[in-house]
Write a protein that holds these residues in place. Structure first.
Motif, mmCIF file in Angstrom:
data_model
loop_
_atom_site.group_PDB
_atom_site.id
_atom_site.type_symbol
_atom_site.label_atom_id
_atom_site.label_comp_id
_atom_site.label_asym_id
_atom_site.label_seq_id
_atom_site.Cartn_x
_atom_site.Cartn_y
_atom_site.Cartn_z
ATOM 1 N N ILE A 146 -3.464 1.351 8.273
ATOM 2 C CA ILE A 146 -4.864 0.951 8.467
ATOM 3 C C ILE A 146 -5.225 -0.177 7.500
ATOM 4 N N ILE A 147 -4.779 -0.073 6.262
ATOM 5 C CA ILE A 147 -5.076 -1.131 5.292
ATOM 6 C C ILE A 147 -4.373 -2.436 5.689
ATOM 7 N N ILE A 207 -8.149 10.741 7.631
ATOM 8 C CA ILE A 207 -7.576 11.690 6.661
ATOM 9 C C ILE A 207 -8.095 13.095 6.930
ATOM 10 N N TRP A 222 -7.464 2.443 16.157
ATOM 11 C CA TRP A 222 -7.827 1.412 15.188
ATOM 12 C C TRP A 222 -7.500 0.013 15.723
ATOM 13 N N THR A 241 0.831 -1.205 0.000
ATOM 14 C CA THR A 241 0.000 0.000 0.000
ATOM 15 C C THR A 241 0.861 1.248 0.000
ATOM 16 N N TYR A 242 1.894 1.246 0.847
ATOM 17 C CA TYR A 242 2.789 2.402 0.932
ATOM 18 C C TYR A 242 3.483 2.650 -0.408
ATOM 19 N N ILE A 259 -10.521 5.316 7.576
ATOM 20 C CA ILE A 259 -9.506 5.989 6.760
ATOM 21 C C ILE A 259 -9.984 7.389 6.385
ATOM 22 N N LEU A 269 0.758 3.893 -3.100
ATOM 23 C CA LEU A 269 0.350 5.279 -2.841
ATOM 24 C C LEU A 269 1.516 6.248 -3.042
ATOM 25 N N SER A 318 -6.579 -4.105 8.003
ATOM 26 C CA SER A 318 -7.946 -3.833 7.556
ATOM 27 C C SER A 318 -8.956 -4.802 8.147
ATOM 28 N N THR A 332 -13.323 -0.008 7.511
ATOM 29 C CA THR A 332 -11.973 0.454 7.166
ATOM 30 C C THR A 332 -12.045 1.755 6.379
ATOM 31 N N LEU A 345 -0.238 11.114 5.470
ATOM 32 C CA LEU A 345 -1.506 10.445 5.171
ATOM 33 C C LEU A 345 -1.260 9.085 4.514
ATOM 34 N N VAL A 398 -2.660 5.615 6.011
ATOM 35 C CA VAL A 398 -3.528 4.727 5.225
ATOM 36 C C VAL A 398 -2.899 3.341 5.081
#
Length: 181
Positions: free
Chosen positions: A105-106, A123, A171, A21-22, A119, A25, A109, A115, A98, A102
């Protein structure tokens, strides 16, 4: 090897989701920055918006603030009371923070709706805190310029990363309460 993988499956899954994810993004954000170089907003839309909103917050607190494009670097110069200026650069727009939020959190998830809502809420909260953080930082630097290094490098980054850490803990706590039931 298979036993070892099965034993640490959740850890491997977390790391893979987080890094994946990192990475995705981060690449998307890099593409955004590259494509916004020739755009209508200086230095990019999000940084410009953050500078505008920070200036508006300062005006709301009674400070005379002005914005102008930076001549030396890709920054918006935010001046208060016609005497003190700071540069708002791409790193001030909180997008990197951010992305980190994210990705975590993902990686942990839960159901899609839960989720997504967390998120989205996170944000919005981080973005608002960042605008207020910049406004307060400008005032603090204006009043205490001798503490610039401490304020800019320690205190105010601690605020934004502290909020992210608190949201992560909320979370994880929400997930642990669900798993107990």
């Amino acid at each position: 090897m298979k036993n070892l993988f099965n034993k640490y499956k959740t850890v491997v899954q977390f790391v893979a989701l987080f890094l994946g994810t990192y990475l995705v993004l981060g690449i998307l954000y890099s593409i955004y920055l590259k494509t916004s170089e020739a755009g209508a907003y200086f230095p990019d839309f999000i940084t410009n918006l953050v500078a505008e909103q920070s200036s508006a917050v300062l005006a709301g607190f009674g400070y005379n603030s002005t914005l102008s494009p930076g001549q030396i670097d890709n920054a918006m110069l935010l001046t208060i009371n016609n005497e003190y200026s700071v540069s708002i650069v791409e790193g001030c727009n909180s997008i990197s923070v951010l992305i980190l939020f994210v990705a975590f959190i993902i990686a942990f998830s839960e159901k899609f709706k839960k989720t997504f809502l967390f998120i989205f809420s996170g944000i919005v909260l981080i973005y608002i805190v960042n605008i207020l953080r910049i406004a307060f930082l400008v005032v603090a630097l204006h009043k205490f310029p001798e503490h610039e290094n401490l304020l800019h490098s320690v205190v105010f980054p601690g605020v934004i990363y502290g909020i992210v850490f608190i949201l992560w803990m909320v979370w994880v706590r929400m997930l642990s309460q669900v798993s107990k039931k």
